[in-house]
Design a protein around this motif. Structure first.
Motif, PDB file in Angstrom:
ATOM      1  N   MET A  95      36.655  34.163  37.139  1.00  0.00           N
ATOM      2  CA  MET A  95      36.811  33.790  38.532  1.00  0.00           C
ATOM      3  C   MET A  95      35.549  33.033  38.927  1.00  0.00           C
ATOM      4  SD  MET A  95      38.911  34.060  41.129  1.00  0.00           S
ATOM      5  CE  MET A  95      39.869  35.588  41.068  1.00  0.00           C
ATOM      6  N   TYR A  96      35.714  31.863  39.485  1.00  0.00           N
ATOM      7  CA  TYR A  96      34.582  31.029  39.873  1.00  0.00           C
ATOM      8  C   TYR A  96      34.400  31.074  41.385  1.00  0.00           C
ATOM      9  CZ  TYR A  96      34.028  29.131  35.192  1.00  0.00           C
ATOM     10  OH  TYR A  96      33.771  28.994  33.845  1.00  0.00           O
ATOM     11  N   TYR A  97      33.138  31.270  41.789  1.00  0.00           N
ATOM     12  CA  TYR A  97      32.804  31.406  43.197  1.00  0.00           C
ATOM     13  C   TYR A  97      31.801  30.352  43.630  1.00  0.00           C
ATOM     14  CZ  TYR A  97      34.816  36.101  42.797  1.00  0.00           C
ATOM     15  OH  TYR A  97      35.658  37.164  42.587  1.00  0.00           O
ATOM     16  N   CYS A  98      31.997  29.827  44.820  1.00  0.00           N
ATOM     17  CA  CYS A  98      31.048  28.944  45.461  1.00  0.00           C
ATOM     18  C   CYS A  98      30.143  29.782  46.357  1.00  0.00           C
ATOM     19  CB  CYS A  98      31.830  27.923  46.293  1.00  0.00           C
ATOM     20  SG  CYS A  98      30.836  26.724  47.163  1.00  0.00           S
ATOM     21  N   ALA A  99      28.861  29.399  46.456  1.00  0.00           N
ATOM     22  CA  ALA A  99      27.919  30.169  47.265  1.00  0.00           C
ATOM     23  C   ALA A  99      26.943  29.238  47.965  1.00  0.00           C
ATOM     24  CB  ALA A  99      27.148  31.154  46.397  1.00  0.00           C
ATOM     25  N   ALA A 100      26.413  29.690  49.103  1.00  0.00           N
ATOM     26  CA  ALA A 100      25.476  28.891  49.879  1.00  0.00           C
ATOM     27  C   ALA A 100      24.271  29.724  50.275  1.00  0.00           C
ATOM     28  CB  ALA A 100      26.158  28.353  51.137  1.00  0.00           C
ATOM     29  N   ALA A 101      23.110  29.058  50.322  1.00  0.00           N
ATOM     30  CA  ALA A 101      21.879  29.714  50.760  1.00  0.00           C
ATOM     31  C   ALA A 101      21.012  28.699  51.492  1.00  0.00           C
ATOM     32  CB  ALA A 101      21.119  30.280  49.568  1.00  0.00           C
ATOM     33  N   ALA A 102      20.382  29.122  52.576  1.00  0.00           N
ATOM     34  CA  ALA A 102      19.452  28.250  53.283  1.00  0.00           C
ATOM     35  C   ALA A 102      18.207  28.039  52.430  1.00  0.00           C
ATOM     36  CB  ALA A 102      19.084  28.869  54.621  1.00  0.00           C
ATOM     37  N   GLY A 103      17.661  26.829  52.482  1.00  0.00           N
ATOM     38  CA  GLY A 103      16.466  26.526  51.716  1.00  0.00           C
ATOM     39  C   GLY A 103      16.780  25.836  50.394  1.00  0.00           C
ATOM     40  N   LEU A 104      15.731  25.589  49.625  1.00  0.00           N
ATOM     41  CA  LEU A 104      15.888  24.927  48.333  1.00  0.00           C
ATOM     42  C   LEU A 104      16.371  25.916  47.273  1.00  0.00           C
ATOM     43  CD1 LEU A 104      12.664  22.714  48.290  1.00  0.00           C
ATOM     44  CD2 LEU A 104      14.993  22.034  48.895  1.00  0.00           C
TER      45      LEU A 104
END
Length: 127
Positions: A95-104
């Motif tokens: 299962m492939y997941y997309c993820a986001a985080a603030a910053g570099l």
């Protein structure tokens, strides 16, 4: 921030698939200080990193297992992040997941760096 993945499916070994992650809640641009990433997980195993990209610079990072086969990219016009997967192997099944985080993006990025996740899309590679 919301993330919606698409593009998973079934393919034979050696084939290709392209995943997409549509992002809402912030707009992609040269000034967007966000890191976007793809992870994958199989039952009973920890979620592992695949690739990440800095939205502002386009700088990318890859897990050794997918380097030279997968490519992550961002599309500022569509506010999406894609993962082009070539030369797929049965061990890429997950299962492939997309993820986001603030910053570099940290060069050695980890699932604990990310607080926002999509619902996942299944990739199955048969031998």
């Amino acid at each position: 921030v919301q993330l919606v993945e698409s593009g998973g499916g079934s393919v034979q070994a050696g084939g290709s698939l392209r995943l997409a992650c549509r992002v809402s809640g912030f707009t992609f641009s040269y000034y967007t200080n966000y890191c976007m990433a793809w992870f994958r997980q199989t039952p009973g195993k920890e979620r592992e990193k695949v690739a990440s990209i800095n939205i502002n610079s386009g700088r990318t990072y890859y897990a050794d297992s997918v380097r030279d086969r997968f490519a992550i990219a961002r599309d500022n016009a569509e506010n999406t992040v894609s993962l082009q997967m070539n030369s797929l192997k049965p061990e890429d099944t997950a299962m492939y997941y997309c993820a986001a985080a603030a910053g570099l993006c940290p060069p050695d990025f980890h699932r604990l760096d990310f607080l926002v996740w999509g619902q996942g899309t299944q990739v199955t590679v048969s031998s």
